[in-house]
Motif scaffolding. Structure first.
Motif, PDB file in Angstrom:
ATOM      1  N   LEU A 140       0.880  -1.165  -0.228  1.00 30.37           N
ATOM      2  CA  LEU A 140       0.032   0.137   0.126  1.00 30.37           C
ATOM      3  C   LEU A 140       1.032   1.406  -0.006  1.00 30.37           C
ATOM      4  O   LEU A 140       0.246   2.347  -0.011  1.00 30.37           O
ATOM      5  N   GLY A 141       2.131   1.071  -0.185  1.00 33.80           N
ATOM      6  CA  GLY A 141       2.986   2.207  -0.042  1.00 33.80           C
ATOM      7  C   GLY A 141       3.184   2.558   1.375  1.00 33.80           C
ATOM      8  O   GLY A 141       3.720   3.925   1.633  1.00 33.80           O
ATOM      9  N   MET A 142       2.888   2.195   2.384  1.00 34.81           N
ATOM     10  CA  MET A 142       3.193   2.574   3.702  1.00 34.81           C
ATOM     11  C   MET A 142       4.545   2.062   4.342  1.00 34.81           C
ATOM     12  O   MET A 142       4.950   1.125   4.977  1.00 34.81           O
ATOM     13  N   ASN A 143       5.488   3.086   3.986  1.00 34.64           N
ATOM     14  CA  ASN A 143       6.947   2.913   3.914  1.00 34.64           C
ATOM     15  C   ASN A 143       7.551   3.312   5.403  1.00 34.64           C
ATOM     16  O   ASN A 143       8.646   3.007   5.753  1.00 34.64           O
ATOM     17  N   ASN A 144       6.751   3.803   6.084  1.00 37.35           N
ATOM     18  CA  ASN A 144       7.071   4.348   7.288  1.00 37.35           C
ATOM     19  C   ASN A 144       6.351   3.574   8.675  1.00 37.35           C
ATOM     20  O   ASN A 144       6.040   4.283   9.715  1.00 37.35           O
ATOM     21  N   THR A 145       6.118   2.479   8.394  1.00 32.25           N
ATOM     22  CA  THR A 145       5.054   1.673   9.249  1.00 32.25           C
ATOM     23  C   THR A 145       5.948   0.219   9.427  1.00 32.25           C
ATOM     24  O   THR A 145       6.436  -0.489   8.606  1.00 32.25           O
ATOM     25  N   SER A 146       5.957  -0.084  10.536  1.00 32.06           N
ATOM     26  CA  SER A 146       6.476  -1.453  11.012  1.00 32.06           C
ATOM     27  C   SER A 146       5.384  -1.952  12.168  1.00 32.06           C
ATOM     28  O   SER A 146       5.275  -1.571  13.222  1.00 32.06           O
ATOM     29  N   PHE A 147       4.943  -3.174  11.888  1.00 33.98           N
ATOM     30  CA  PHE A 147       3.970  -4.059  12.804  1.00 33.98           C
ATOM     31  C   PHE A 147       4.873  -4.997  13.417  1.00 33.98           C
ATOM     32  O   PHE A 147       5.518  -5.876  12.988  1.00 33.98           O
ATOM     33  N   ARG A 148       4.674  -5.165  14.861  1.00 30.64           N
ATOM     34  CA  ARG A 148       5.246  -6.424  15.437  1.00 30.64           C
ATOM     35  C   ARG A 148       4.305  -7.126  16.209  1.00 30.64           C
ATOM     36  O   ARG A 148       4.736  -8.235  16.666  1.00 30.64           O
TER      37      ARG A 148
END
Length: 125
Positions: free
Chosen positions: A79-87
């Motif tokens: 989706l282009g969410m380049n500043n997201t990280s899920f843990r």
């Protein structure tokens, strides 16, 4: 929680909403030997941020919480969410679990076009 919508996107892409899930483990708010539909669990997850429902759906959808988190991160990148990280799928605070307003706007734009999310916007408390 920043994880509420992405976890629902992954679940709805893989699971049928009317499919019944048999719970064999004891969760905080979900009881052993209970039968709930994927839709019911999604409502619990979306409307009350139920971590139990999120973790259960993660395990039932991808086989493990880790596998589900990998799917969430993959979809975020698509989706282009380049500043997201899920843990984690629960949204609980964890190191390297983050997002930004722009990425959340991208996610919201995607979600609002998905018919599965329409009922959640109409629920009254």
């Amino acid at each position: 929680h920043i994880t509420t919508v992405p976890r629902a996107i992954i679940v709805t892409a893989i699971r049928q909403l009317n499919r019944t899930v048999f719970i064999i483990c004891n969760y905080k708010l979900i009881h052993c030997n209970e039968r709930l539909s994927v839709r019911q669990l999604l409502y619990g997850m979306m409307l009350s941020s139920a971590s139990d429902a999120a973790n259960l759906l993660a395990e039932k959808t991808s086989g493990s919480i880790e596998g589900f988190v990998a799917l969430m991160n993959k979809r975020a990148k698509e989706l282009g969410m380049n500043n997201t990280s899920f843990r984690n799928p629960s949204g609980l605070t964890e190191k390297d679990h983050y997002s930004c307003a722009y990425d959340m706007a991208l996610l919201g734009s995607y979600a609002i076009k998905n018919p599965v999310f329409k009922p959640f916007g109409k629920v009254e408390f």
